[in-house]
Every structure is written in C-alpha cells, then in structure tokens.
Enzyme design. Sequence first.
Site, PDB file in Angstrom:
ATOM      1  N   CYS A  88      52.953  71.995  45.869  1.00 11.83           N
ATOM      2  CA  CYS A  88      52.897  73.129  46.801  1.00 11.83           C
ATOM      3  C   CYS A  88      53.075  72.610  48.223  1.00 11.83           C
ATOM      4  O   CYS A  88      52.310  71.743  48.672  1.00 11.83           O
ATOM      5  CB  CYS A  88      51.566  73.853  46.661  1.00 11.83           C
ATOM      6  N   CYS A 126      45.641  78.063  44.151  1.00  9.48           N
ATOM      7  CA  CYS A 126      46.997  77.766  43.711  1.00  9.48           C
ATOM      8  C   CYS A 126      46.932  76.610  42.724  1.00  9.48           C
ATOM      9  O   CYS A 126      46.253  75.609  42.975  1.00  9.48           O
ATOM     10  CB  CYS A 126      47.860  77.391  44.908  1.00  9.48           C
ATOM     11  N   ARG A 181      42.836  76.728 102.956  1.00  8.44           N
ATOM     12  CA  ARG A 181      43.981  76.197 103.698  1.00  8.44           C
ATOM     13  C   ARG A 181      43.576  74.986 104.537  1.00  8.44           C
ATOM     14  O   ARG A 181      44.296  73.977 104.572  1.00  8.44           O
ATOM     15  CB  ARG A 181      44.580  77.288 104.589  1.00  8.44           C
ATOM     16  N   CYS A 237      51.124  81.851  43.993  1.00  9.24           N
ATOM     17  CA  CYS A 237      50.913  81.278  45.327  1.00  9.24           C
ATOM     18  C   CYS A 237      52.019  81.726  46.273  1.00  9.24           C
ATOM     19  O   CYS A 237      53.206  81.614  45.937  1.00  9.24           O
ATOM     20  CB  CYS A 237      50.884  79.754  45.226  1.00  9.24           C
ATOM     21  N   LYS A 271      23.212  77.463  76.847  1.00 10.62           N
ATOM     22  CA  LYS A 271      23.995  76.587  75.963  1.00 10.62           C
ATOM     23  C   LYS A 271      25.465  76.900  76.222  1.00 10.62           C
ATOM     24  O   LYS A 271      25.987  77.909  75.789  1.00 10.62           O
ATOM     25  CB  LYS A 271      23.647  76.823  74.504  1.00 10.62           C
ATOM     26  N   SER A 328      23.522  65.584  68.414  1.00 13.64           N
ATOM     27  CA  SER A 328      23.561  67.039  68.368  1.00 13.64           C
ATOM     28  C   SER A 328      22.138  67.579  68.478  1.00 13.64           C
ATOM     29  O   SER A 328      21.174  66.815  68.552  1.00 13.64           O
ATOM     30  CB  SER A 328      24.212  67.510  67.071  1.00 13.64           C
ATOM     31  N   ASP A 384      42.990  72.015 102.182  1.00 16.30           N
ATOM     32  CA  ASP A 384      44.253  71.445 101.715  1.00 16.30           C
ATOM     33  C   ASP A 384      44.912  70.602 102.799  1.00 16.30           C
ATOM     34  O   ASP A 384      45.527  69.560 102.509  1.00 16.30           O
ATOM     35  CB  ASP A 384      45.204  72.563 101.276  1.00 16.30           C
TER      36      ASP A 384
END
Length: 691
Positions: free
Chosen positions: A448, A442, A60, A426, A139, A107, A63
């Site tokens: 489709c 399919c 409070r 399908c 990680k 990476s 804020d």
Amino acid sequence: MTTAEDVAGNPYISDPRTDFESVEDVDAETAREQADQLREALRYHDYRYYVENDPVIGDRAYDALFSRLQRLESAFNLDTDGSPTQRVGGEPLDELPDVEHVARMGSIDQGGEEADVREFDSRVRNGLDGDVQYFCEPKFDGLSVEIVYEDGVYQRAATRGDGEVGEDVTENVRTISSVPQRLRGDYPDFLAVRGEVYIPRDAFTTFNRERVERGEDPFANPRNAAAGTLRQLDPSVTAERPLSIFFFGVLDASVDFESHSELHERFPEWGLRVCDRTAVVDDIDAAIDYRNEQQQARDDLDYEIDGVVIKVDDMDACDDLGSTARAPRWAFAYKFPARKEETTVRDIVVQVGRTGRLTPVALMDPVEVGGVTVSRASLHNPSLIADLGVDVGDRVRIKRAGDVIPDVVEVLDDDGDGHFEFPETCPACDSPVEHDGPMAFCTGGLTCPAQRERSVEHYASRDALDIEGVGEKAVQQLLDAGLVSDPADLYDLTVEDLTGLEGWGETSARNLVDGMDSAREPPLADFLVALGIPEVGTVTARNLAQEFGTFEAILDAADEGDTDAFEAVPDVGQTVARSIVEFFEGEGNRAVIDRLLDHVEPQAAEETDGDALDGQTFVFTGSLDGYTRGEAQELVERNDGSATSSVSGNTDYLVLGDNPGQRKQDDAAAHDVETLTEDEFEELLDDAGVL
C-alpha cells in the site's frame, strides 16, 4: 524599574535626534563612542518596549537608531557579541545540530478535572510540613526553549527535544526582538533560563493573510507557525516572522532563588520578559479560582494559553518534594476544557496510517475554535460514525481535544442529504478492508503506497534506527522524486541523488548517506521497532530480541505460525502474538523485508547475566562514538544498572563523550563522582562480562 536616569547623558534615549552626519565624515574614535551609546540606547528601548510595555520613542525613531548602528559597525568593523544588530538573521544552515541541555527540561503532570488538582495538593501537603503557598502562571501554548547566558551575554538556545537533547536554534532565537542579547543590571555570571516562544494572535492573523496573498499555504495555528519558524534552517526567514517569548523558569544559575515568585520579579531586572498574569496564592482553592479567571480571560489575550501551571512557590520546599523520573512533584498543569463550536460536515474522507489503520475524517465548513480556523476533524473509526450517526450535510459540534486535534463530538441536526458508507477496500491501494473491533485496517501491508510512505519515515525515526535527516518533509521529497518507495530504498541513496533536490546541501546529503551506512548492522531490537510491526513497541521488541536471539529465529517462528512461541515472551499476549505472525505473513511486508536483508544484518541480542552492573548508576554526557545515548542507557539497564539524566550523590559514574556538558562535570566533581571516558566505560563493561 529601569529609568532614563540609568543611562543619563545618552543622547538617544528620549526624543533622540536622527539627522546623523554621514558615516564617511566620522572618525574612528567618534564612531566607536557613538556606537557604544547607540547599543546602550537600543537595549534600553528594547527593555521599555518588551519588558515594561511602555516605549518612550516611536518605531520610526527606533529604526533610525538601529540602522545608524548597523552602518557604523559595518564601516568601522565594530561588530560585538551582544549588540542589538546581531539578532538579524545569519547564514543558512544545512541542518539543526543536536545540543545537550544544561539541565533536564522535564514535562509537568497535568489534568483537566478539579479532582486532579486537589489530589496534587494533597500529595504536596502530605510531603511538606506547614502551610503551602502556590505560584500560579498561565500555561502558554507555544514552543519551549532553553537559553543560556554567560557573563550576561547570549550564548545558546535549544528546543526542548526529548528533555535531555534538543535542536540548536541559537541563530534563530537570536533574531527574536524580545530576547535580549545582553542582560541588564546585576545579572548572574551564568544563567540558563526556560522560555516559551510564540506568535501573538494579531500578528499570526496578519502573517497568515500575507502568506495567502503570496500564494503560500497558511499555518493551522500560532503554535505550528512558531514551531516551524523556530526550526528554519535560514535565520533570515525566522527574522522576518513575528516571534515573541515569555521567560518563566531557571534550569541552572550561579545564584540561588528563594521562590518562584522571586524569580519572576528578578527576570525583568535583567531584561527578561515575563507574563504579568501571575499570582501567589495561599491555598489550592485560590489556585482553582485563579485558573477559572484565566479561562474566562483567555479569548481576550493576544497569546494562546491552554491552562495554568500551579507550582509550590518556596524553592526549598520544591527540593524537599523532588521529582519522579518524568516530572517534578511540586508542579501541576491544570488544563482548560476543550473548546467547542458548531459547523457543517461537507464530506467524509478516509486516511491510511502507517499500520494500515483507516481513519475517517470530516471535512467541514471552516470554523474558528479558540482563535484557530479548522476545517477538518477526526471521526476516529467506523464505530464512532455509527454511534454519532454523523453523515455528510449534518450540523455538528466539534472540539479541539487538548486544544490541538479537532474531534466531532455531537450531531446537532441530521437533516443532511449525504450518505457516507465506509469503504470495503483501501482508498490508497484497493486491498480488502479488515475490521478488528471498532477499528478498520487495510490488508495491503507495504504494498500500500500510503503505508509505505509512513513506514519509510518510521524506519528512520528516533524511536527506531534514529537516522539523521530522514524526517517527514525529507521523506515526502524522496517519494515525490521517485528516489524511494520503501525503507530498503534508503540504503541505495547517494550524495548525488540528494544534492539534486531543493534545499539539500553537500553536508546534509552526506549526513543522510553516512547515517544509512551506519545503520547496516542495527541491534535486533531496533530493527524490529523500525519494521513497524503493529503492537510491537520498544519494550516488546527488546523482549523479542532477548528471547529469540536472532532475526532468523523470529522469521522461522512466524513462518510456522507459532503464536505460542511468541506468547512465551514477556509482555506478549495472544493479540500481539497474532499481530506479529500476520505481519510476517503479508506478502508485501515480506518482499520489503527480503530487500532490507540485502542491505542490513540485524545484530543478535547479547546474552548477559542480567545483573552484571549490580545497581550501579550511570550518567552520560556528550556524544559517544560507539553508541547512541539510548543504546548506552539500554545496555546499562539490561544489566541491572541505572541510567539517569542528572548527576547526584547517588551517581556512581559520569561517562564523558565528545563535547561533554560542563555542568555535569562540575556536579560530578562536587559529588565526588568518578568520570569515565568511553573507552573506560567499555573496559568496565568488559570486566563485568557485559561485552
């Protein structure tokens, strides 16, 4: 550690009074002085809360101080860069522009077996003399970002993207309370850091509950929620969501560090929040022990982790080890095993992918796996269903493979009364199903609707024609609105069509239409990738383009069923050759291709000597007018040149596009590397006989 004495005399540090006099009764000089004190105090309180985890005032009071500063800055026009109030969301954006990273965000090699990490240790010790110490850290399972500070002030943030270019999320990251707008202490003049944005578990649970109460769909897991939040076009939406961050690496800086552990100690001095569950160990056995300890503790943490990262601690040793094309040799991610839980299968449905592959999915009683509630799991193919003996009503064990995609791995009780039969047609278009080994497909091709939807998205993807603004969400909007039914319809879109859709502004609509116009003469290899021919990726498409030269020649060979002609292409075997012929034989596919050819003219592959650039090394920075970066790099590599992401003593040329990265230019000057404009680059190619 920063203490209150560091900001001695500031009345807003400990037990601050918040009964301020009215802003209307304050003169300009007093307002400026009070605003300076409030900024200093709020930065201090942010540090105590987010870095030290030891706040000295309550929410409070904080804020009240924050609100007072906002009112002063507004009333007296005192807004400044780096003010704590600047993290409140700004104006909505039409799109997230691309931005080039200061340095490549690569990476890390990874594995989940002890043998994997011991092999890493063996490679490290073989490459170095003497003992090796490792720096170990969790990680984090969040979203990696680059954040840049200049003269201690927050400047820019970007997602990882492809490692070289990411999305500009500057305004969204600015709203994260644990990201300082101004660094503390004796900070470097320039600092580009790497951090992991995440949503704490407890906050995620509350956030999802509130979404459900508002009638909104919950997020599947904290990582998805963090990623979606960070990519919001409206920063005010991001500001309302509970994002946090851990800082863990430096991409570039105007100071040097002797070790990763030193870096971890310096970050908090500058106000950058770090994880406190790190360790420096003397050998790989201790690193393995550390990993096992973190695995035991992971369920008690308020953030998701899916393994640990083991790094050679000494920075000079890291430089000696260097990197491969994709990852550093001095770091390894030792992953945790997938989590497993039990549940009951309530139904099995079949999904249709872009290539027509049919994937059965188990719908289950919701079960929490590692803090994430899941109710769907992949069964992959008909053969796996038979091997597992799984059916509706069975009690099963599931795991989250890689802690992302759930799989059914074992049937515990097969007393279920269901009887699932894999469909012979399908589920999306009723075309016959064809089996190829363990998989089912399919045969409807682009007739489709499910395959068409995925094909539209793939056609415009970065790996294909790289058309801005055509992602999964946009494609779904276009399909729902009846504006597209296959990739050819993308070329008929107008700005007026798009601005009539929710969330589309004039700029984003114009970008998509312009992007489609620029894709009317695509390189043949890119066009082949965009068609989505099963088994044909980037390398195979490039080889087909070089061998056949024109799209018409490829069509002729396919029409004749000449699999031998395709098998003569490097890297194309019998299976791929048959897949190509069958793709072009499909009536639905040919209908879409014929419509596409009304809009596009694939450009024949250029014939070159193959060695015109004779081993010369190029680095590109900024945006090129005549090429995407991938096209320019491919052009160099096709002619025996090399394209790398960073400047070194081995670089021959740095090619400058629009808005080039300053760091690469500085590196070029330091290494005496020749710089070229795009026009000069093309002149060099022309002289070499490439153009």
